[in-house]
Design an enzyme around this catalytic site. Structure first.
Site, PDB file in Angstrom:
ATOM      1  N   ASP A  72      14.362   1.223  11.135  1.00 35.95           N
ATOM      2  CA  ASP A  72      13.191   0.735  11.863  1.00 35.95           C
ATOM      3  C   ASP A  72      12.296   1.911  12.264  1.00 35.95           C
ATOM      4  O   ASP A  72      12.777   2.872  12.879  1.00 35.95           O
ATOM      5  CB  ASP A  72      13.685  -0.017  13.106  1.00 35.95           C
ATOM      6  N   TYR A 111      -2.889  -9.703  15.965  1.00 35.51           N
ATOM      7  CA  TYR A 111      -2.716  -8.657  14.952  1.00 35.51           C
ATOM      8  C   TYR A 111      -3.821  -7.607  15.089  1.00 35.51           C
ATOM      9  O   TYR A 111      -3.557  -6.398  15.166  1.00 35.51           O
ATOM     10  CB  TYR A 111      -2.748  -9.268  13.542  1.00 35.51           C
ATOM     11  N   PHE A 117       2.543   3.171   7.686  1.00 37.67           N
ATOM     12  CA  PHE A 117       2.181   1.846   7.165  1.00 37.67           C
ATOM     13  C   PHE A 117       3.003   0.741   7.818  1.00 37.67           C
ATOM     14  O   PHE A 117       2.594  -0.417   7.810  1.00 37.67           O
ATOM     15  CB  PHE A 117       2.474   1.763   5.654  1.00 37.67           C
ATOM     16  N   SER A 140      -7.475  -1.401  10.343  1.00 36.02           N
ATOM     17  CA  SER A 140      -8.012  -2.503   9.548  1.00 36.02           C
ATOM     18  C   SER A 140      -9.434  -2.826   9.973  1.00 36.02           C
ATOM     19  O   SER A 140      -9.798  -2.688  11.147  1.00 36.02           O
ATOM     20  CB  SER A 140      -7.124  -3.726   9.779  1.00 36.02           C
ATOM     21  N   LYS A 168      -3.710  -3.527  16.312  1.00 33.06           N
ATOM     22  CA  LYS A 168      -4.254  -2.370  15.576  1.00 33.06           C
ATOM     23  C   LYS A 168      -5.176  -1.556  16.481  1.00 33.06           C
ATOM     24  O   LYS A 168      -5.135  -0.323  16.492  1.00 33.06           O
ATOM     25  CB  LYS A 168      -5.011  -2.845  14.325  1.00 33.06           C
ATOM     26  N   ASP A 177      11.841   2.478   5.641  1.00 28.30           N
ATOM     27  CA  ASP A 177      11.421   1.068   5.585  1.00 28.30           C
ATOM     28  C   ASP A 177      12.613   0.207   5.973  1.00 28.30           C
ATOM     29  O   ASP A 177      13.753   0.551   5.680  1.00 28.30           O
ATOM     30  CB  ASP A 177      10.948   0.708   4.161  1.00 28.30           C
ATOM     31  N   ILE A 203       0.848  -1.209   0.000  1.00 28.44           N
ATOM     32  CA  ILE A 203       0.000   0.000   0.000  1.00 28.44           C
ATOM     33  C   ILE A 203       0.880   1.254   0.000  1.00 28.44           C
ATOM     34  O   ILE A 203       0.558   2.269  -0.631  1.00 28.44           O
ATOM     35  CB  ILE A 203      -0.962  -0.013   1.210  1.00 28.44           C
ATOM     36  N   ARG A 216     -16.374 -10.362   1.131  1.00 25.46           N
ATOM     37  CA  ARG A 216     -15.520  -9.278   1.622  1.00 25.46           C
ATOM     38  C   ARG A 216     -15.698  -8.029   0.751  1.00 25.46           C
ATOM     39  O   ARG A 216     -16.182  -8.101  -0.384  1.00 25.46           O
ATOM     40  CB  ARG A 216     -14.030  -9.672   1.540  1.00 25.46           C
ATOM     41  N   PHE A 229     -10.574  -1.974   4.335  1.00 25.36           N
ATOM     42  CA  PHE A 229     -11.214  -3.268   4.138  1.00 25.36           C
ATOM     43  C   PHE A 229     -10.199  -4.142   3.364  1.00 25.36           C
ATOM     44  O   PHE A 229      -9.085  -4.283   3.847  1.00 25.36           O
ATOM     45  CB  PHE A 229     -12.628  -3.074   3.581  1.00 25.36           C
ATOM     46  N   ASN A 230     -10.505  -4.729   2.234  1.00 23.22           N
ATOM     47  CA  ASN A 230      -9.532  -5.678   1.655  1.00 23.22           C
ATOM     48  C   ASN A 230      -8.854  -5.082   0.418  1.00 23.22           C
ATOM     49  O   ASN A 230      -9.402  -5.148  -0.681  1.00 23.22           O
ATOM     50  CB  ASN A 230     -10.244  -6.979   1.292  1.00 23.22           C
TER      51      ASN A 230
HETATM   52  P1  NAD Z   1       3.417  -4.582   3.493  1.00 22.64           P
HETATM   53  O1  NAD Z   1       4.009  -5.636   4.368  1.00 22.64           O
HETATM   54  O2  NAD Z   1       3.496  -4.744   2.029  1.00 22.64           O
HETATM   55  O3  NAD Z   1       4.069  -3.169   3.858  1.00 22.64           O
HETATM   56  C1  NAD Z   1       4.555  -2.870   5.143  1.00 22.64           C
HETATM   57  C2  NAD Z   1       5.951  -2.290   4.953  1.00 22.64           C
HETATM   58  O4  NAD Z   1       6.468  -1.921   6.239  1.00 22.64           O
HETATM   59  C3  NAD Z   1       6.936  -3.282   4.346  1.00 22.64           C
HETATM   60  O5  NAD Z   1       7.661  -2.610   3.329  1.00 22.64           O
HETATM   61  C4  NAD Z   1       7.858  -3.655   5.506  1.00 22.64           C
HETATM   62  O6  NAD Z   1       9.172  -3.950   5.062  1.00 22.64           O
HETATM   63  C5  NAD Z   1       7.808  -2.410   6.354  1.00 22.64           C
HETATM   64  N1  NAD Z   1       8.036  -2.589   7.780  1.00 22.64           N
HETATM   65  C6  NAD Z   1       7.483  -3.497   8.617  1.00 22.64           C
HETATM   66  N2  NAD Z   1       7.907  -3.288   9.876  1.00 22.64           N
HETATM   67  C7  NAD Z   1       8.744  -2.213   9.832  1.00 22.64           C
HETATM   68  C8  NAD Z   1       9.476  -1.492  10.782  1.00 22.64           C
HETATM   69  N3  NAD Z   1       9.458  -1.828  12.087  1.00 22.64           N
HETATM   70  N4  NAD Z   1      10.222  -0.448  10.386  1.00 22.64           N
HETATM   71  C9  NAD Z   1      10.269  -0.092   9.085  1.00 22.64           C
HETATM   72  N5  NAD Z   1       9.582  -0.721   8.129  1.00 22.64           N
HETATM   73  C10 NAD Z   1       8.825  -1.769   8.492  1.00 22.64           C
HETATM   74  O7  NAD Z   1       1.910  -4.381   3.979  1.00 22.64           O
HETATM   75  P2  NAD Z   1       0.734  -3.537   3.320  1.00 22.64           P
HETATM   76  O8  NAD Z   1      -0.269  -4.495   2.798  1.00 22.64           O
HETATM   77  O9  NAD Z   1       1.272  -2.479   2.439  1.00 22.64           O
HETATM   78  O10 NAD Z   1       0.106  -2.908   4.647  1.00 22.64           O
HETATM   79  C11 NAD Z   1       0.478  -1.627   5.115  1.00 22.64           C
HETATM   80  C12 NAD Z   1      -0.225  -1.369   6.426  1.00 22.64           C
HETATM   81  O11 NAD Z   1      -1.634  -1.500   6.233  1.00 22.64           O
HETATM   82  C13 NAD Z   1       0.139  -2.359   7.538  1.00 22.64           C
HETATM   83  O12 NAD Z   1       0.222  -1.644   8.751  1.00 22.64           O
HETATM   84  C14 NAD Z   1      -1.039  -3.316   7.570  1.00 22.64           C
HETATM   85  O13 NAD Z   1      -1.232  -3.876   8.853  1.00 22.64           O
HETATM   86  C15 NAD Z   1      -2.191  -2.391   7.181  1.00 22.64           C
HETATM   87  N6  NAD Z   1      -3.320  -3.103   6.575  1.00 22.64           N
HETATM   88  C16 NAD Z   1      -3.099  -3.905   5.471  1.00 22.64           C
HETATM   89  C17 NAD Z   1      -4.173  -4.621   4.913  1.00 22.64           C
HETATM   90  C18 NAD Z   1      -3.957  -5.537   3.749  1.00 22.64           C
HETATM   91  O14 NAD Z   1      -4.803  -6.420   3.534  1.00 22.64           O
HETATM   92  N7  NAD Z   1      -2.900  -5.378   2.944  1.00 22.64           N
HETATM   93  C19 NAD Z   1      -5.456  -4.482   5.458  1.00 22.64           C
HETATM   94  C20 NAD Z   1      -5.641  -3.638   6.547  1.00 22.64           C
HETATM   95  C21 NAD Z   1      -4.559  -2.948   7.103  1.00 22.64           C
HETATM   96  N1  UFG Z   2      -9.809 -17.258   1.160  1.00 22.70           N
HETATM   97  C1  UFG Z   2      -9.876 -18.479   0.533  1.00 22.70           C
HETATM   98  N2  UFG Z   2      -8.718 -19.070   0.141  1.00 22.70           N
HETATM   99  C2  UFG Z   2      -7.492 -18.492   0.348  1.00 22.70           C
HETATM  100  C3  UFG Z   2      -7.442 -17.239   0.995  1.00 22.70           C
HETATM  101  C4  UFG Z   2      -8.621 -16.649   1.389  1.00 22.70           C
HETATM  102  O1  UFG Z   2     -10.954 -19.034   0.333  1.00 22.70           O
HETATM  103  O2  UFG Z   2      -6.467 -19.099  -0.013  1.00 22.70           O
HETATM  104  C5  UFG Z   2     -11.070 -16.599   1.546  1.00 22.70           C
HETATM  105  C6  UFG Z   2     -11.199 -16.332   3.030  1.00 22.70           C
HETATM  106  O3  UFG Z   2     -11.728 -17.445   3.706  1.00 22.70           O
HETATM  107  C7  UFG Z   2     -12.120 -15.114   3.040  1.00 22.70           C
HETATM  108  C8  UFG Z   2     -11.743 -14.361   1.754  1.00 22.70           C
HETATM  109  O4  UFG Z   2     -11.092 -15.322   0.924  1.00 22.70           O
HETATM  110  O5  UFG Z   2     -13.454 -15.520   2.920  1.00 22.70           O
HETATM  111  C9  UFG Z   2     -10.771 -13.208   1.992  1.00 22.70           C
HETATM  112  O6  UFG Z   2      -9.639 -13.690   2.716  1.00 22.70           O
HETATM  113  P1  UFG Z   2      -8.307 -12.808   2.875  1.00 22.70           P
HETATM  114  O7  UFG Z   2      -7.337 -13.627   3.649  1.00 22.70           O
HETATM  115  O8  UFG Z   2      -7.886 -12.291   1.549  1.00 22.70           O
HETATM  116  O9  UFG Z   2      -8.806 -11.552   3.694  1.00 22.70           O
HETATM  117  P2  UFG Z   2      -9.452 -11.434   5.138  1.00 22.70           P
HETATM  118  O10 UFG Z   2     -10.736 -10.704   4.985  1.00 22.70           O
HETATM  119  O11 UFG Z   2      -9.493 -12.723   5.825  1.00 22.70           O
HETATM  120  O12 UFG Z   2      -8.388 -10.557   5.919  1.00 22.70           O
HETATM  121  C10 UFG Z   2      -7.682  -9.496   5.279  1.00 22.70           C
HETATM  122  C11 UFG Z   2      -6.335  -9.355   5.959  1.00 22.70           C
HETATM  123  C12 UFG Z   2      -6.519  -8.906   7.368  1.00 22.70           C
HETATM  124  C13 UFG Z   2      -7.312  -7.630   7.360  1.00 22.70           C
HETATM  125  C14 UFG Z   2      -8.635  -7.833   6.690  1.00 22.70           C
HETATM  126  C15 UFG Z   2      -9.429  -6.563   6.622  1.00 22.70           C
HETATM  127  O13 UFG Z   2      -5.655 -10.591   5.959  1.00 22.70           O
HETATM  128  O14 UFG Z   2      -5.273  -8.655   7.943  1.00 22.70           O
HETATM  129  O15 UFG Z   2      -8.410  -8.312   5.364  1.00 22.70           O
HETATM  130  O16 UFG Z   2      -8.673  -5.546   6.087  1.00 22.70           O
HETATM  131  F1  UFG Z   2      -7.517  -7.245   8.624  1.00 22.70           F
END
Ligand code: NAD
Ligand code: UFG
Length: 339
Positions: free
Chosen positions: A58, A148, A80, A124, A152, A31, A12, A230, A177-178
Site C-alpha cells: 500500500d 474524487y 499514481f 486531474s 485531488k 502497487d 498510466i 474533451r 486531461f483525458n
Molecule cells: P489505474 O487505476 O489504472 O492505476 C492506479 C494504480 O494504483 C493501480 O494499479 C492500482 O492498483 C494502484 N493503487 C491504487 N491504490 C493504491 C494504494 N493505496 N497503494 C498501492 N497501489 C494502489 O489509474 P490510472 O488511470 O493509471 O491513473 C493513475 C493516476 O492518475 C490516478 O491517481 C488517477 O486519479 C490520476 N488520473 C487519471 C486520469 C484518467 O482518466 N485515467 C485522469 C486524471 C488523473
Molecule cells: N461519455 C459518454 N458515454 C459514456 C462515457 C462517457 O457519452 O459511456 C461522454 C461523457 O459524457 C463526456 C465524455 O464522454 O462528455 C468523456 O467522458 P469520460 O468519462 O471519458 O471523461 P470525463 O471528462 O468525464 O472524466 C475523466 C475522468 C475524470 C478526470 C477527467 C479529467 O473520469 O476522473 O477525465 O482528467 F478527472
C-alpha cells in the site's frame, strides 16, 4: 535517476515506467493491485527487456515505504496510486479521502524523512470543475464537484504547503486531461474492471463486440454537435510529460503546476466516428440524457508545460484510436486474455 513509481501497474503507470526506462532511468514499482493486474508489469518487462523491481503493498503504508527507501537509492517518486472513479467517490467518500489524501500525506512525510525530495503527483482537470471558459489555464478558479476531485485538490494543497514550509522539496503537480490510447506494441493498455466509466474504453469494448451499444450522455450541450467535448491526450504523450517534468524540475524546490493536454477539443461523436473508422468496426450508439455532473466542454492550454518542460503532445486523434484498437483487439479481455 532512480524513480519509485506508486501505482506503476496501472494504466498510466505502466506507460510511464516504459518511458522512464527508455529515457535511461530506472524504476521501482509499488502497487497493491486494487485496480490492476500483475500481468501488466510482466508485459512492461517484456517490452523493456529487463526486470522491473516490484513491491506489492500500500502506497499509504509508512513501513512499506520506509523499507523501499532503505533498499533502494530513490531520487524521486511518481505517485499514481489512488482511486479514480467519480461515481464511487460519491458513494464512498471516506475511501477516497483515505486512499488519495491520507496516503499521499504519509508518502510525502516518509519521503522527506528518507531524504527524497522530488514528487510528481497525478492530478486531474477535474479540479477545475465547470470552467468559466476554454481553453483552461493553470490559474483558473478551482472548484471540483465531487469527492474524487476534492481529494485531488486537497493533495495539491498539501504539496504546496509542504513545499513552502520545507524549502527543499520539489512538488510537481500534473493536471491530466483525458488520457486515452495505448503503447505501440499493443501489449499494454487500459483494462478497466467491470463496466467502463470512461468513453474510450467503453467504445473499445463496443467495437470489439463485448458490449452492444454506447450510450452518448447528452446531445443538447452548447457544442458544435451537441455532445460533450474533451481534451483527449495519448497516454504515451502523458508518460513523456512525466519524464520531462522529472528531468527539468528534480532538485528545484517549490511547487510547480502544469496542465497536460493537447489543446484540442473532441466531441463524443467525433470520437465514435474516429474509432469506427480506425477499427473498421461498427460502433452503435444511442443518444441518452446527460450524465449528472458532466461539463459541456473542457480542454487545456498547455503552453506552460511547453515553455518550462519543453513538452507538448505529439500524437493525433488517429494515433489515439488506432493504438487503443491495437490493444483492445489483441486483448479483448484485457490482461486476462489468453489465460
Ligand atoms: P489505474 O487505476 O489504472 O492505476 C492506479 C494504480 O494504483 C493501480 O494499479 C492500482 O492498483 C494502484 N493503487 C491504487 N491504490 C493504491 C494504494 N493505496 N497503494 C498501492 N497501489 C494502489 O489509474 P490510472 O488511470 O493509471 O491513473 C493513475 C493516476 O492518475 C490516478 O491517481 C488517477 O486519479 C490520476 N488520473 C487519471 C486520469 C484518467 O482518466 N485515467 C485522469 C486524471 C488523473
Ligand atoms: N461519455 C459518454 N458515454 C459514456 C462515457 C462517457 O457519452 O459511456 C461522454 C461523457 O459524457 C463526456 C465524455 O464522454 O462528455 C468523456 O467522458 P469520460 O468519462 O471519458 O471523461 P470525463 O471528462 O468525464 O472524466 C475523466 C475522468 C475524470 C478526470 C477527467 C479529467 O473520469 O476522473 O477525465 O482528467 F478527472
Amino acid at each position: 535517476m532512480h524513480i519509485l513509481v506508486t501505482g506503476g501497474a496501472g494504466y498510466i503507470g505502466t506507460h510511464t515506467c516504459i518511458a522512464l526506462i527508455e529515457a535511461g532511468h530506472s524504476v521501482v514499482v509499488l502497487d497493491n493491485f486494487s485496480n490492476s493486474h500483475p500481468e501488466a508489469l510482466k508485459r512492461v518487462e517484456q517490452i523493456c527487456q529487463r526486470p522491473v523491481p516490484f513491491y506489492e503493498g500500500d502506497a499509504g503504508d509508512a513501513d512499506t515505504l520506509k523499507y523501499i527507501f532503505s533498499q533502494h537509492h530513490i531520487d524521486g517518486v511518481i505517485h499514481f496510486a489512488g482511486s479514480k472513479a467519480v461515481g464511487e467517490s460519491v458513494e464512498k467518500p471516506m475511501l477516497y479521502y483515505r486512499n488519495n489524501v491520507t496516503a499521499s500525506q504519509t508518502l510525502i512525510e516518509t519521503m522527506n524523512d528518507a531524504g527524497v525530495h522530488t514528487l510528481v503527483f497525478s492530478s486531474s482537470a477535474t479540479v477545475y470543475g465547470d470552467p468559466q471558459s476554454v481553453p483552461i489555464f493553470e490559474d483558473f478558479p478551482l472548484g471540483p464537484t465531487n469527492p474524487y476531485g476534492r481529494s485531488k485538490l486537497m493533495v495539491e494543497q498539501i504539496i504546496q504547503d509542504f513545499c513552502q514550509a520545507s524549502g527543499a522539496f520539489s512538488g510537481i503537480i500534473l493536471r491530466y486531461f483525458n488520457p486515452v490510447g495505448a503503447h505501440d506494441s499493443g501489449k499494454i493498455g487500459e483494462d478497466p474492471n467491470g463496466i467502463p466509466n470512461n468513453l474510450m474504453p467503453f467504445i473499445a469494448q463496443v467495437a470489439v463486440g463485448k458490449r452492444e451499444t454506447l450510450s452518448v450522455f447528452g446531445s443538447d450541450y452548447p457544442t458544435a454537435d451537441g455532445t460533450g467535448v474533451r481534451d483527449y491526450i495519448h497516454v504515451c504523450d502523458l508518460a513523456d510529460g512525466h519524464v520531462k517534468a522529472l528531468e527539468t524540475l528534480h532538485g528545484q524546490p517549490g511547487s510547480h503546476i502544469f496542465n497536460l493536454g493537447t489543446g484540442n477539443g473532441i466531441s463524443v461523436l467525433e470520437m465514435v466516428n474516429a474509432y469506427a473508422s480506425a477499427s473498421e468496426q461498427p460502433v452503435p450508439y444511442q443518444l441518452v440524457a446527460r450524465r449528472p455532473g458532466d461539463v459541456a466542454c473542457c480542454y487545456a492550454n498547455s503552453d506552460h508545460a511547453k515553455k518550462v518542460l519543453g513538452w507538448e503532445a505529439k500524437h493525433d486523434l488517429h494515433s489515439m484510436v488506432s493504438s487503443s484498437w491495437h490493444w483492445q483487439s489483441g486483448n479483448p479481455d484485457g490482461y486476462q486474455s489468453g489465460k
